[in-house]
Design a protein around this motif. Structure first.
Motif, PDB file in Angstrom:
ATOM      1  N   THR A  98      -5.181  -5.536  17.784  1.00  0.00           N
ATOM      2  CA  THR A  98      -6.397  -5.663  17.010  1.00  0.00           C
ATOM      3  C   THR A  98      -6.724  -7.128  16.865  1.00  0.00           C
ATOM      4  N   THR A  99      -7.859  -7.590  17.369  1.00  0.00           N
ATOM      5  CA  THR A  99      -8.192  -9.006  17.341  1.00  0.00           C
ATOM      6  C   THR A  99      -8.620  -9.415  15.953  1.00  0.00           C
ATOM      7  N   ALA A 100      -8.095 -10.550  15.511  1.00  0.00           N
ATOM      8  CA  ALA A 100      -8.396 -11.018  14.170  1.00  0.00           C
ATOM      9  C   ALA A 100      -9.833 -11.456  14.039  1.00  0.00           C
ATOM     10  N   SER A 101     -10.450 -11.936  15.153  1.00  0.00           N
ATOM     11  CA  SER A 101     -11.814 -12.428  15.084  1.00  0.00           C
ATOM     12  C   SER A 101     -12.797 -11.330  14.700  1.00  0.00           C
ATOM     13  N   THR A 102     -12.481 -10.064  15.030  1.00  0.00           N
ATOM     14  CA  THR A 102     -13.363  -8.962  14.670  1.00  0.00           C
ATOM     15  C   THR A 102     -12.926  -8.318  13.358  1.00  0.00           C
ATOM     16  N   ARG A 103     -11.906  -8.873  12.750  1.00  0.00           N
ATOM     17  CA  ARG A 103     -11.317  -8.251  11.572  1.00  0.00           C
ATOM     18  C   ARG A 103     -10.801  -9.301  10.591  1.00  0.00           C
ATOM     19  N   PRO A 104     -11.710 -10.166  10.080  1.00  0.00           N
ATOM     20  CA  PRO A 104     -11.277 -11.285   9.244  1.00  0.00           C
ATOM     21  C   PRO A 104     -11.013 -10.880   7.809  1.00  0.00           C
ATOM     22  N   GLN A 105     -10.126  -9.916   7.595  1.00  0.00           N
ATOM     23  CA  GLN A 105      -9.864  -9.431   6.259  1.00  0.00           C
ATOM     24  C   GLN A 105      -8.731 -10.219   5.603  1.00  0.00           C
ATOM     25  N   SER A 106      -8.613 -10.046   4.306  1.00  0.00           N
ATOM     26  CA  SER A 106      -7.522 -10.656   3.562  1.00  0.00           C
ATOM     27  C   SER A 106      -6.202 -10.005   3.954  1.00  0.00           C
ATOM     28  N   PRO A 107      -5.131 -10.781   4.054  1.00  0.00           N
ATOM     29  CA  PRO A 107      -3.829 -10.172   4.376  1.00  0.00           C
ATOM     30  C   PRO A 107      -3.368  -9.212   3.287  1.00  0.00           C
ATOM     31  N   TYR A 108      -3.890  -9.389   2.068  1.00  0.00           N
ATOM     32  CA  TYR A 108      -3.482  -8.534   0.962  1.00  0.00           C
ATOM     33  C   TYR A 108      -4.149  -7.154   1.021  1.00  0.00           C
ATOM     34  N   ARG A 109      -5.083  -6.979   1.983  1.00  0.00           N
ATOM     35  CA  ARG A 109      -5.689  -5.663   2.217  1.00  0.00           C
ATOM     36  C   ARG A 109      -5.280  -5.087   3.576  1.00  0.00           C
ATOM     37  N   ASP A 110      -4.464  -5.823   4.282  1.00  0.00           N
ATOM     38  CA  ASP A 110      -3.979  -5.400   5.596  1.00  0.00           C
ATOM     39  C   ASP A 110      -2.668  -4.625   5.382  1.00  0.00           C
ATOM     40  N   ARG A 111      -2.773  -3.292   5.336  1.00  0.00           N
ATOM     41  CA  ARG A 111      -1.623  -2.474   4.952  1.00  0.00           C
ATOM     42  C   ARG A 111      -0.448  -2.630   5.917  1.00  0.00           C
ATOM     43  N   ALA A 112      -0.757  -2.689   7.203  1.00  0.00           N
ATOM     44  CA  ALA A 112       0.335  -2.844   8.178  1.00  0.00           C
ATOM     45  C   ALA A 112       1.051  -4.175   7.978  1.00  0.00           C
ATOM     46  N   PHE A 113       0.277  -5.221   7.733  1.00  0.00           N
ATOM     47  CA  PHE A 113       0.895  -6.533   7.542  1.00  0.00           C
ATOM     48  C   PHE A 113       1.652  -6.600   6.216  1.00  0.00           C
ATOM     49  N   LEU A 114       1.162  -5.915   5.195  1.00  0.00           N
ATOM     50  CA  LEU A 114       1.872  -5.876   3.916  1.00  0.00           C
ATOM     51  C   LEU A 114       3.234  -5.199   4.074  1.00  0.00           C
ATOM     52  N   LEU A 115       3.275  -4.088   4.826  1.00  0.00           N
ATOM     53  CA  LEU A 115       4.553  -3.417   5.067  1.00  0.00           C
ATOM     54  C   LEU A 115       5.475  -4.296   5.890  1.00  0.00           C
ATOM     55  N   PHE A 116       4.917  -4.957   6.895  1.00  0.00           N
ATOM     56  CA  PHE A 116       5.694  -5.895   7.706  1.00  0.00           C
ATOM     57  C   PHE A 116       6.274  -7.000   6.824  1.00  0.00           C
ATOM     58  N   SER A 117       5.457  -7.544   5.914  1.00  0.00           N
ATOM     59  CA  SER A 117       5.904  -8.626   5.031  1.00  0.00           C
ATOM     60  C   SER A 117       6.994  -8.150   4.084  1.00  0.00           C
ATOM     61  N   LEU A 118       6.875  -6.904   3.598  1.00  0.00           N
ATOM     62  CA  LEU A 118       7.909  -6.357   2.715  1.00  0.00           C
ATOM     63  C   LEU A 118       9.249  -6.267   3.438  1.00  0.00           C
ATOM     64  N   LEU A 119       9.229  -5.791   4.671  1.00  0.00           N
ATOM     65  CA  LEU A 119      10.467  -5.692   5.445  1.00  0.00           C
ATOM     66  C   LEU A 119      11.038  -7.071   5.758  1.00  0.00           C
ATOM     67  N   CYS A 120      10.156  -8.037   6.045  1.00  0.00           N
ATOM     68  CA  CYS A 120      10.620  -9.413   6.250  1.00  0.00           C
ATOM     69  C   CYS A 120      11.281  -9.949   4.986  1.00  0.00           C
ATOM     70  N   CYS A 121      10.716  -9.602   3.838  1.00  0.00           N
ATOM     71  CA  CYS A 121      11.279 -10.045   2.560  1.00  0.00           C
ATOM     72  C   CYS A 121      12.680  -9.489   2.353  1.00  0.00           C
ATOM     73  N   ILE A 122      12.870  -8.198   2.650  1.00  0.00           N
ATOM     74  CA  ILE A 122      14.194  -7.591   2.485  1.00  0.00           C
ATOM     75  C   ILE A 122      15.198  -8.231   3.445  1.00  0.00           C
ATOM     76  N   TYR A 123      14.754  -8.479   4.685  1.00  0.00           N
ATOM     77  CA  TYR A 123      15.628  -9.185   5.634  1.00  0.00           C
ATOM     78  C   TYR A 123      16.034 -10.549   5.073  1.00  0.00           C
ATOM     79  N   ALA A 124      15.054 -11.272   4.516  1.00  0.00           N
ATOM     80  CA  ALA A 124      15.330 -12.611   4.002  1.00  0.00           C
ATOM     81  C   ALA A 124      16.235 -12.565   2.774  1.00  0.00           C
ATOM     82  N   ILE A 125      16.085 -11.525   1.931  1.00  0.00           N
ATOM     83  CA  ILE A 125      16.977 -11.381   0.777  1.00  0.00           C
ATOM     84  C   ILE A 125      18.433 -11.331   1.246  1.00  0.00           C
ATOM     85  N   CYS A 126      18.651 -10.585   2.314  1.00  0.00           N
ATOM     86  CA  CYS A 126      20.005 -10.488   2.866  1.00  0.00           C
ATOM     87  C   CYS A 126      20.420 -11.810   3.515  1.00  0.00           C
TER      88      CYS A 126
END
Length: 400
Positions: free
Chosen positions: A207-235
């Protein structure tokens, strides 16, 4: 052998001069980064804090990192990455100098929070700089170069910090201040007239970002990705909090030996990162590389309870370093390629926020589990969580 050398050279080819200068700034700054690796030991040895009190102060560092990551991304989108990085480096200097004056749990927690806000606001601004000065096909390698500089500094800094701490713990704060000041001078001299001069379109995942300039806080896939990155980083960030305490309390290592072990981690990343990332770019997808990086981190923690000699400590931290190489640069690339130019600061800020949030929970949870149930249970539970996270990241990144 010649093919290996050629492959190693190819890994560095095509990187721009600004990318190398950003790496130099990061190298100098991180060479002076002596406080965080020894902060837990400093509080237990010099200030006589309990392990739980150490966890509280380190959690305040994490809260400051969360605030700084969000603030750094917000400021970068509005005022530019140059000014955010410059002010972060310069303002951190006096804060490092005055930190040894605060010796109670409450006052040290406050000053560590403020220090963390200032230093961590540097990260999203720096990530935007790396992305904008890199060619689209070299983004992951540009991040790897920057991280290689971080880890080269991290291999030097803790070793120097261990030596200085053996003289006086106050010197690690002065050394950190000096590193930040020199890094600021180099950054200002080279980038003062270059800010905003490089323009390129970011290449995106499906999905090209240029056609989808939304906030990352409304990007559900990226929010889930960020949550998993956070858990990895906690460890993973047990490396900076409970792991040095484990070395000291379970294996009776002094400050110098702790510094050597942590420095070995940075050395491994310096030697192997660019080469492994270059190979992974050619042969692995983002999802596969992140999966193996996270899985290796699980193996590294599972090795720590083994009742054997010091070789296990080196083998474990070696695998942890390889994990970092295979996972973190590609996590940053996912964030860059998911964003539009107008939202790069916000996306990189959320990516940094995921790792900064881990600085809150990693020491807080780690110190409490270790204090209540022992280090063995901490390492086994960390490994189990990482296995689940590796699978989750693989699925999410493939869908993205």
């Amino acid at each position: 052998m010649k093919a290996f050398i050629r492959l190693y050279i190819d890994a560095y080819r095509g990187l721009s001069r600004p990318a190398w200068m950003l790496a130099l700034v990061m190298l100098v700054n991180r060479t002076g980064a002596m406080v965080l690796p020894f902060l837990g030991i400093y509080m237990t040895q010099a200030l006589n804090f309990t392990i739980r009190e150490v966890g509280v102060v380190l959690a305040c560092f994490g809260l400051g990192a969360v605030t700084g990551s969000w603030l750094g991304g917000w400021l970068t989108d509005r005022f530019g990455n140059f000014w955010v990085q410059t002010l972060s480096l310069l303002v951190s200097v006096p804060l490092f100098l005055v930190t040894p004056l605060f010796t109670s749990v409450e006052t040290l927690a406050i000053v560590i929070y403020l220090l963390s806000v200032v230093t961590e606001s540097f990260r999203p601004a720096n990530s935007v700089s790396v992305a904008r000065y890199a060619r689209p096909e070299n983004i992951t390698r540009a991040f790897s170069l920057n991280r290689m500089a971080i880890n080269l500094g991290f291999s030097i800094g803790p070793a120097m910090g261990g030596f200085l701490a053996s003289i006086s713990y106050h010197w690690i704060f002065y050394g950190n201040a000096l590193g930040a000041f020199i890094a600021a001078l180099i950054f200002i001299v080279f980038f003062a007239k270059r800010k905003g001069t490089v323009r390129h379109k970011s290449t995106d995942i499906k999905t090209t970002a240029s056609t989808r300039p939304q906030s990352p806080y409304r990007d559900r896939a990226f929010l889930l990705f960020s949550l998993l990155c956070c858990i990895y980083a906690i460890c993973f960030f047990q490396l900076l909090s409970t792991l040095p305490l484990f070395y000291q309390k379970t294996h009776a290592l002094d400050e110098k030996h702790v510094g050597i072990l942590l420095g070995f981690s940075g050395f491994v990343v310096v030697v192997f990162e660019m080469l492994l990332v270059h190979i992974a770019e050619r042969r692995l997808s983002y999802a596969t590389s992140i999966f193996w990086g996270t899985a290796l981190c699980a193996v590294s923690f599972a090795m720590l309870p083994m009742p054997t000699g010091y070789w296990v400590l080196y083998a474990s931290i070696f695998l942890m370093s390889i994990s970092e190489i295979l996972a973190m640069p590609f996590m940053a690339s996912v964030a860059v390629q998911r964003a539009s130019r107008q939202t790069q600061g916000a996306y990189m800020g959320l990516n940094a926020l995921a790792f900064s949030t881990a600085h809150v929970f990693s020491p807080f949870l780690g110190t409490r589990i270790a204090d209540s149930y022992g280090f063995g249970l901490l390492w086994w539970s960390t490994s189990v969580v990482l296995v689940g996270v590796s699978i989750g990241l693989y699925v999410v990144v493939r869908k993205m």
